[in-house]
Design an enzyme around this catalytic site. Structure first.
Site, mmCIF file in Angstrom:
data_model
loop_
_atom_site.group_PDB
_atom_site.id
_atom_site.type_symbol
_atom_site.label_atom_id
_atom_site.label_comp_id
_atom_site.label_asym_id
_atom_site.label_seq_id
_atom_site.Cartn_x
_atom_site.Cartn_y
_atom_site.Cartn_z
ATOM 1 C CG ASN A 7 -1.938 0.994 1.312
ATOM 2 O OD1 ASN A 7 -1.910 1.944 0.532
ATOM 3 N ND2 ASN A 7 -2.870 0.845 2.240
ATOM 4 N NE ARG A 79 -5.205 2.743 -1.448
ATOM 5 C CZ ARG A 79 -5.042 3.869 -0.760
ATOM 6 N NH1 ARG A 79 -3.980 4.029 0.000
ATOM 7 N NH2 ARG A 79 -5.934 4.820 -0.836
ATOM 8 C CG HIS A 166 -10.785 6.255 1.406
ATOM 9 N ND1 HIS A 166 -11.298 7.351 2.062
ATOM 10 C CD2 HIS A 166 -9.439 6.368 1.476
ATOM 11 C CE1 HIS A 166 -10.319 8.096 2.511
ATOM 12 N NE2 HIS A 166 -9.176 7.526 2.159
ATOM 13 C CG HIS A 191 -11.629 5.480 5.628
ATOM 14 N ND1 HIS A 191 -10.972 4.278 5.552
ATOM 15 C CD2 HIS A 191 -10.656 6.423 5.693
ATOM 16 C CE1 HIS A 191 -9.670 4.489 5.565
ATOM 17 N NE2 HIS A 191 -9.453 5.792 5.639
ATOM 18 N NE ARG A 224 -6.505 14.514 0.669
ATOM 19 C CZ ARG A 224 -6.683 13.198 0.540
ATOM 20 N NH1 ARG A 224 -7.642 12.734 -0.233
ATOM 21 N NH2 ARG A 224 -5.916 12.345 1.157
ATOM 22 N NE ARG A 268 -2.777 11.793 17.063
ATOM 23 C CZ ARG A 268 -1.972 10.865 16.586
ATOM 24 N NH1 ARG A 268 -1.716 9.809 17.306
ATOM 25 N NH2 ARG A 268 -1.416 10.999 15.402
ATOM 26 N N GLY A 306 -8.097 6.416 11.393
ATOM 27 C CA GLY A 306 -7.431 6.891 12.611
ATOM 28 C C GLY A 306 -8.345 7.722 13.503
ATOM 29 N N GLY A 308 -11.922 7.939 13.179
ATOM 30 C CA GLY A 308 -13.145 7.180 13.474
ATOM 31 C C GLY A 308 -12.938 6.100 14.525
ATOM 32 C CD GLU A 357 -6.648 1.363 2.972
ATOM 33 O OE1 GLU A 357 -5.551 1.695 3.452
ATOM 34 O OE2 GLU A 357 -7.337 2.124 2.273
HETATM 35 P P1 ADP Z 1 -4.435 7.875 6.674
HETATM 36 O O1 ADP Z 1 -5.613 8.464 5.983
HETATM 37 O O2 ADP Z 1 -3.143 8.583 6.377
HETATM 38 O O3 ADP Z 1 -4.355 6.358 6.617
HETATM 39 P P2 ADP Z 1 -5.136 7.441 9.457
HETATM 40 O O4 ADP Z 1 -6.329 6.593 9.172
HETATM 41 O O5 ADP Z 1 -3.969 6.811 10.108
HETATM 42 O O6 ADP Z 1 -4.673 8.260 8.204
HETATM 43 O O7 ADP Z 1 -5.651 8.633 10.392
HETATM 44 C C1 ADP Z 1 -4.842 9.671 10.782
HETATM 45 C C2 ADP Z 1 -5.664 10.613 11.655
HETATM 46 O O8 ADP Z 1 -6.130 9.903 12.809
HETATM 47 C C3 ADP Z 1 -4.889 11.804 12.165
HETATM 48 O O9 ADP Z 1 -5.658 12.981 12.022
HETATM 49 C C4 ADP Z 1 -4.712 11.496 13.636
HETATM 50 O O10 ADP Z 1 -4.680 12.650 14.400
HETATM 51 C C5 ADP Z 1 -5.968 10.718 13.937
HETATM 52 N N1 ADP Z 1 -5.776 9.941 15.168
HETATM 53 C C6 ADP Z 1 -4.882 8.942 15.387
HETATM 54 N N2 ADP Z 1 -4.970 8.527 16.674
HETATM 55 C C7 ADP Z 1 -5.937 9.285 17.269
HETATM 56 C C8 ADP Z 1 -6.494 9.356 18.581
HETATM 57 N N3 ADP Z 1 -6.065 8.559 19.560
HETATM 58 N N4 ADP Z 1 -7.476 10.258 18.811
HETATM 59 C C9 ADP Z 1 -7.906 11.070 17.830
HETATM 60 N N5 ADP Z 1 -7.421 11.057 16.577
HETATM 61 C C10 ADP Z 1 -6.449 10.194 16.299
#
Ligand code: ADP
Length: 377
Positions: A7, A79, A166, A191, A224, A268, A306, A308, A357
């Site tokens: 990926n 991917r 996605h 997602h 974005r 975060r 991340g 969700g 994924e």
């Molecule tokens: P990508 O789309 O790059 O795969 P991810 O699915 O890993 O990204 O998501 C990244 C996002 O998830 C970031 O905005 C990060 O701040 C958020 N995130 C990761 N851990 C937490 C947490 N414990 N609480 C809130 N948000 C989080």
């Protein structure tokens, strides 16, 4: 059958080596091309300058060799972000597929070139490779949903339409949710990560999704903008004297959570009372409400990505704003990030499911290789 699932993103490369649904080895290269790049393989982190994707692939091959003989790996699944109209399922990669992915670069200039580069780099080591497209899962979306109200020739001549992205994650999550409750028919999958999208599912098929012609449509995201009035673009170009590409860059890289908060694109770091947070919640609510009506009711809402998977406050705030739909979130379960987070009396089930994924890339690749072996014999 051992399969390597790849990926690759613009500055990252994730992989999992999988056999019989079990992970043998996994890892992630981050910040490729930056001075602070590093990689984590089998939970061990190493700091090292990874100057480009070729360097990442070379490290990956060396690390894989420590675990298995490369000849033991039956196939590699990649991917690929854009499969256009043509690729409605995963395919075995041959010269034609490579040419098509190359052609589709004009539709996905940020993504397909990297996917192609990694395919070419790994073709030196592996004979059988499969492309799993992020757009394929959305091929069941019907024309009234995917067409834009623009001159019809734009669609006929230049393939301007909603594609949706996605798809690998949405497909994986819809399958996982069905495993948890085989009675689920209508789902809304959120997602929410750096890139975010929401998909409406009916009978395991994608029927509507928030991303569009490109992955910069729909929800606001980390950096974005998502959907905006297109007239903002020439207006800002005139006001600031910046070029079209600079303005587009602002919409891709300096908007969303980062643009509104002026703090960070990392969820975060975003305060709950900030405009960025409020806006993000409201857009999610808007899409869920819209898809609830489109699906004529919903059995389950799934949170993933991340944000969700981790942000219980966001899940709570979204559900509170959707009370009219008789959604009841159980705050204890929500705070504990349990898989099921609704109260028994909730009209809609609420799930928190981690996306994977690479596991879907693995299963799609396995299917293609098994079919190819069967047809050859
Ligand atoms: P990508 O789309 O790059 O795969 P991810 O699915 O890993 O990204 O998501 C990244 C996002 O998830 C970031 O905005 C990060 O701040 C958020 N995130 C990761 N851990 C937490 C947490 N414990 N609480 C809130 N948000 C989080």
């Amino acid at each position: 059958m051992k399969i390597l699932a790849i990926n690759a993103g613009s500055s990252s490369l994730k992989f999992q080596l999988i056999e019989k649904e079990q992970i043998i080895s996994s890892g992630l290269f981050e910040k490729i091309g930056h001075d602070d790049s590093f990689f984590t393989i089998n939970q061990k982190q190493e700091k090292q300058i990874i100057k480009d994707h070729q360097a990442a692939v070379e490290i990956l091959i060396e690390k894989l060799k420590e675990k298995v003989a490369l000849t033991d790996i039956t196939a590699v699944g990649h991917r690929v972000v854009h499969g256009g109209d043509k690729y409605q399922t995963a395919v075995l990669i041959n010269q034609q597929v490579i040419n098509d992915i190359e052609q589709l670069q004009t539709l996905a200039p940020l993504h397909n070139p990297i996917n192609l580069l990694v395919i070419k780099l790994l073709s030196k080591y592996f004979e059988k490779m499969v492309a799993v497209f992020d757009t394929s899962f959305h091929h069941t979306i019907e024309k009234p949903q995917y067409i834009y109200p623009v001159p019809y020739q734009w669609y006929q001549k230049y393939q301007v339409r909603k594609y949706g992205f996605h798809g690998i994650s949405h497909q994986y999550l819809s399958q996982k949710a069905l495993e948890l409750n085989p009675n689920l028919k209508k789902m809304i999958i959120c997602h929410l990560g750096n890139g975010s999208s929401i998909t409406a599912i009916n009978n395991q098929k994608s029927v509507e999704t928030s991303m569009g012609f490109t992955p910069n449509a729909g929800l606001m995201m980390g950096t974005r903008a998502g959907d905006i009035d297109f007239n903002i673009i020439p207006y800002i170009m005139e006001k600031t004297n910046q070029s079209l590409s600079e303005t587009i860059n602002d919409l891709n890289k300096k908007s969303g959570l980062l643009g509104l908060s002026n703090i960070s694109n990392d969820f975060r770091d975003i305060p709950k009372e900030s405009l960025a947070y409020q806006k993000f919640v409201q857009i999610i609510v808007d899409y869920i409400a819209k898809y609830y009506v489109f699906l004529n009711g919903v059995d389950a809402i799934i949170f993933s990505g991340g944000i969700g998977e981790n942000a219980h406050q966001l899940r709570y705030d979204v559900c509170q704003k959707l009370k009219i739909l008789k959604i009841k979130i159980d705050q204890n379960k929500n705070k504990n990030h349990e898989t099921l987070i609704h109260e028994i009396s909730s009209a809609i089930e609420l799930y928190v499911i981690s996306t994977n994924e690479e596991l879907l890339i693995y299963s799609e690749t396995k299917k293609i290789i098994e079919r190819e072996t069967y047809e050859r014999n």
